[in-house]
Design an enzyme around this catalytic site. Structure first.
Site, short mmCIF file in Angstrom:
data_model
loop_
_atom_site.label_atom_id
_atom_site.label_comp_id
_atom_site.label_asym_id
_atom_site.label_seq_id
_atom_site.Cartn_x
_atom_site.Cartn_y
_atom_site.Cartn_z
N GLY A 75 -23.50 46.34 58.30
CA GLY A 75 -23.93 45.13 59.01
C GLY A 75 -25.45 45.00 58.95
O GLY A 75 -26.16 45.98 59.16
N ARG A 109 -20.06 46.11 52.79
CA ARG A 109 -19.40 47.39 53.11
C ARG A 109 -18.51 47.66 51.91
O ARG A 109 -17.60 46.90 51.62
CB ARG A 109 -18.56 47.26 54.38
CG ARG A 109 -19.37 46.82 55.60
CD ARG A 109 -18.52 46.85 56.86
NE ARG A 109 -19.10 46.09 57.95
CZ ARG A 109 -19.94 46.58 58.85
NH1 ARG A 109 -20.31 47.83 58.79
NH2 ARG A 109 -20.41 45.81 59.81
N ASP A 166 -23.85 54.41 60.22
CA ASP A 166 -23.25 55.70 59.88
C ASP A 166 -22.48 55.68 58.55
O ASP A 166 -22.51 56.66 57.80
CB ASP A 166 -22.41 56.27 61.03
CG ASP A 166 -21.25 55.37 61.41
OD1 ASP A 166 -21.25 54.19 61.00
OD2 ASP A 166 -20.37 55.84 62.13
N THR A 211 -29.04 49.29 62.31
CA THR A 211 -27.83 48.66 62.85
C THR A 211 -28.14 48.17 64.26
O THR A 211 -28.84 48.86 65.00
CB THR A 211 -26.63 49.63 62.90
OG1 THR A 211 -25.63 49.10 63.79
CG2 THR A 211 -26.99 51.02 63.41
N ASP A 255 -26.18 48.06 66.62
CA ASP A 255 -25.33 48.73 67.61
C ASP A 255 -25.98 49.89 68.36
O ASP A 255 -25.50 50.30 69.41
CB ASP A 255 -24.06 49.28 66.93
CG ASP A 255 -23.09 48.17 66.56
OD1 ASP A 255 -23.39 47.01 66.86
OD2 ASP A 255 -22.05 48.49 65.96
N ASP A 285 -25.76 52.94 67.57
CA ASP A 285 -24.69 53.92 67.72
C ASP A 285 -24.91 55.21 66.92
O ASP A 285 -23.97 55.99 66.75
CB ASP A 285 -23.34 53.28 67.33
CG ASP A 285 -23.35 52.75 65.91
OD1 ASP A 285 -24.41 52.71 65.28
OD2 ASP A 285 -22.26 52.38 65.42
N ARG A 334 -18.50 47.91 68.84
CA ARG A 334 -17.09 48.29 68.82
C ARG A 334 -16.85 49.59 69.56
O ARG A 334 -15.97 49.68 70.41
CB ARG A 334 -16.60 48.43 67.37
CG ARG A 334 -16.07 47.16 66.81
CD ARG A 334 -15.64 47.34 65.40
NE ARG A 334 -16.73 47.79 64.56
CZ ARG A 334 -16.86 47.50 63.28
NH1 ARG A 334 -15.95 46.80 62.68
NH2 ARG A 334 -17.88 47.93 62.58
N ALA A 361 -27.03 41.76 85.17
CA ALA A 361 -25.59 41.47 85.25
C ALA A 361 -24.97 42.16 86.46
O ALA A 361 -25.45 43.19 86.93
CB ALA A 361 -24.91 41.95 83.98
N LYS A 417 -23.43 35.38 97.33
CA LYS A 417 -23.73 35.29 95.89
C LYS A 417 -22.63 34.45 95.24
O LYS A 417 -21.47 34.87 95.23
CB LYS A 417 -23.69 36.72 95.34
CG LYS A 417 -24.53 36.97 94.13
CD LYS A 417 -24.22 38.38 93.65
CE LYS A 417 -25.42 39.11 93.16
NZ LYS A 417 -25.12 40.45 92.67
N GLN A 424 -26.22 37.51 67.30
CA GLN A 424 -26.89 38.78 67.62
C GLN A 424 -27.40 39.52 66.39
O GLN A 424 -28.25 40.40 66.48
CB GLN A 424 -25.90 39.73 68.34
CG GLN A 424 -25.43 39.20 69.66
CD GLN A 424 -24.16 39.90 70.11
OE1 GLN A 424 -24.22 40.95 70.73
NE2 GLN A 424 -23.01 39.34 69.79
O1 F6P Z 1 -22.26 47.36 63.05
C1 F6P Z 1 -22.80 46.18 63.47
C2 F6P Z 1 -21.74 45.18 63.83
O2 F6P Z 1 -22.37 43.95 64.08
C3 F6P Z 1 -20.81 45.56 64.98
O3 F6P Z 1 -21.38 45.36 66.24
C4 F6P Z 1 -19.64 44.68 64.72
O4 F6P Z 1 -18.51 45.19 65.35
C5 F6P Z 1 -19.53 44.75 63.24
O5 F6P Z 1 -20.83 44.99 62.75
C6 F6P Z 1 -18.99 43.52 62.56
O6 F6P Z 1 -18.95 43.78 61.20
P1 F6P Z 1 -18.62 42.72 60.08
O7 F6P Z 1 -19.74 41.72 60.08
O8 F6P Z 1 -18.57 43.49 58.82
O9 F6P Z 1 -17.33 42.11 60.45
#
Ligand code: F6P
Length: 319
Positions: A11, A72, A103, A125, A127, A129, A171, A186, A213, A251
């Site tokens: 991504g 990918r 990763d 990335t 994420d 992660d 994810r 939030a 609220k 995003q």
């Molecule tokens: O890894 C980044 C990300 O944006 C994740 O948050 C999301 O789940 C995933 O890629 C979506 O991937 P793709 O664009 O390949 O469907």
């Protein structure tokens, strides 16, 4: 080191262009040729490349996405595809690779290193992660993008006295939701790391309403549940008007933040320096203001520590 290849994979993430620019310019400054591989590992298999010059990376530091394109590639994980990529690397005369991604990308980097191609990984990335590094390239930009939307939704949420469920990316890792939850005020975050209970979510909304609220914001990570289902369930259980929004690919794009441009620039240059010093199979990371490198295998096997402090603080501050 005479020729370096650079690719972005998985991504895309804001800041990748800053990293590509740094690899190219720092390389050329050190008399190293740089070749851009298009669309990640797929481009290695197809020998889809572009010569990189000083001007090929002009005017990109502020642009989201990646000028090299990303993909990918399943084929790269298979023997035949991987061997084809290796043959192309040799044919192109590439001595070292800089790979930018998450990763999956790092696993590819490790395979290349094991096959004798000096490779350095830059964590890119949204994420956040990758456990071994405090932050990944793109995370803070994505967070700002999420916050802009949260603020807009908050306006209408407040006008209508509604509950709004906002789904963000992530994810397996809830960092975008977690940090956006704290920074966006939030009422609740729902993330894959912590099992949620719909009753608790509803109780929290009702507690808030009991003390005047009228509206609430719930930030949901995509891997933790379905925004529509959760929203419907809340409305059904407590009768509060509830809407949901999925922020999706907004995003992933946009102008990289100052932090992501700095990180990309510094890591790109550092990766080239490391290859020049015959280093391989290393992952770059950041902790505080310090950029460090670590053995790729160690980086990949690190387990992400859940940031419970941020989670608890979000709850406390939204009472
Ligand atoms: O890894 C980044 C990300 O944006 C994740 O948050 C999301 O789940 C995933 O890629 C979506 O991937 P793709 O664009 O390949 O469907």
């Amino acid at each position: 080191m005479k020729k370096i290849g650079v690719l972005t994979s998985g991504g895309d993430a804001p800041g990748m262009n800053a990293a590509i620019r740094a690899v190219v310019r720092y390389g050329i400054y050190n008399n190293i040729n740089v070749i851009g591989i298009k669309e990640g590992f797929k481009g290695l298999i197809e020998s889809n490349t572009m010569e990189m010059s000083l001007s090929s990376v002009a005017d990109i530091i502020h642009r989201g996405g990646t000028i090299l394109g990303s993909a990918r590639s399943k084929e790269f994980q298979e023997k035949e595809g991987f061997n084809k990529a290796l043959r192309n690397i040799k044919y192109l005369g590439i001595d070292g690779m800089v790979v930018i991604g998450g990763d999956g990308t790092f696993k590819g980097a490790q395979k290349l290193s094991e096959a004798g191609i000096a490779t350095i990984g830059i964590p890119g990335t949204i994420d956040n992660d990758l456990a071994y590094t405090q932050y990944t390239l793109g995370f803070f930009t994505a967070l700002s993008t999420v916050l802009e939307s949260v603020e807009k939704i908050r306006d209408t949420s407040s006008s209508h006295g509604r509950t709004n469920v906002i789904e963000v990316m992530g994810r397996d890792c809830g960092d975008i939701a977690l940090y956006a939850g704290l920074a966006g005020g939030a009422e609740m975050v729902i993330i894959p790391e912590i099992e949620y209970n719909i009753e608790e979510v509803c109780d929290k909304i009702m507690q808030g309403r009991a003390r005047g609220k009228k509206h609430s914001i719930i930030i949901l990570a995509e891997g933790a549940g379905d925004a529509r289902e959760i929203s419907d369930e809340i409305e059904k259980r407590i009768g509060v008007s509830t809407r949901y929004s999925v922020l999706g690919y907004t995003q992933r794009g946009g102008t990289p933040s100052a932090f992501d441009r700095l990180l990309g620039s510094k890591m790109g240059a550092r990766a080239v320096e490391m290859l020049s010093n015959s280093m391989t199979n290393r992952a770059l990371g950041v902790r505080g203001s310090e950029i460090f490198d670590m053995d790729m295998e160690e980086a990949l096997s690190a387990k992400k520590q859940f940031d419970n402090e941020t989670y608890e603080l979000t709850k406390i501050l939204s009472i």
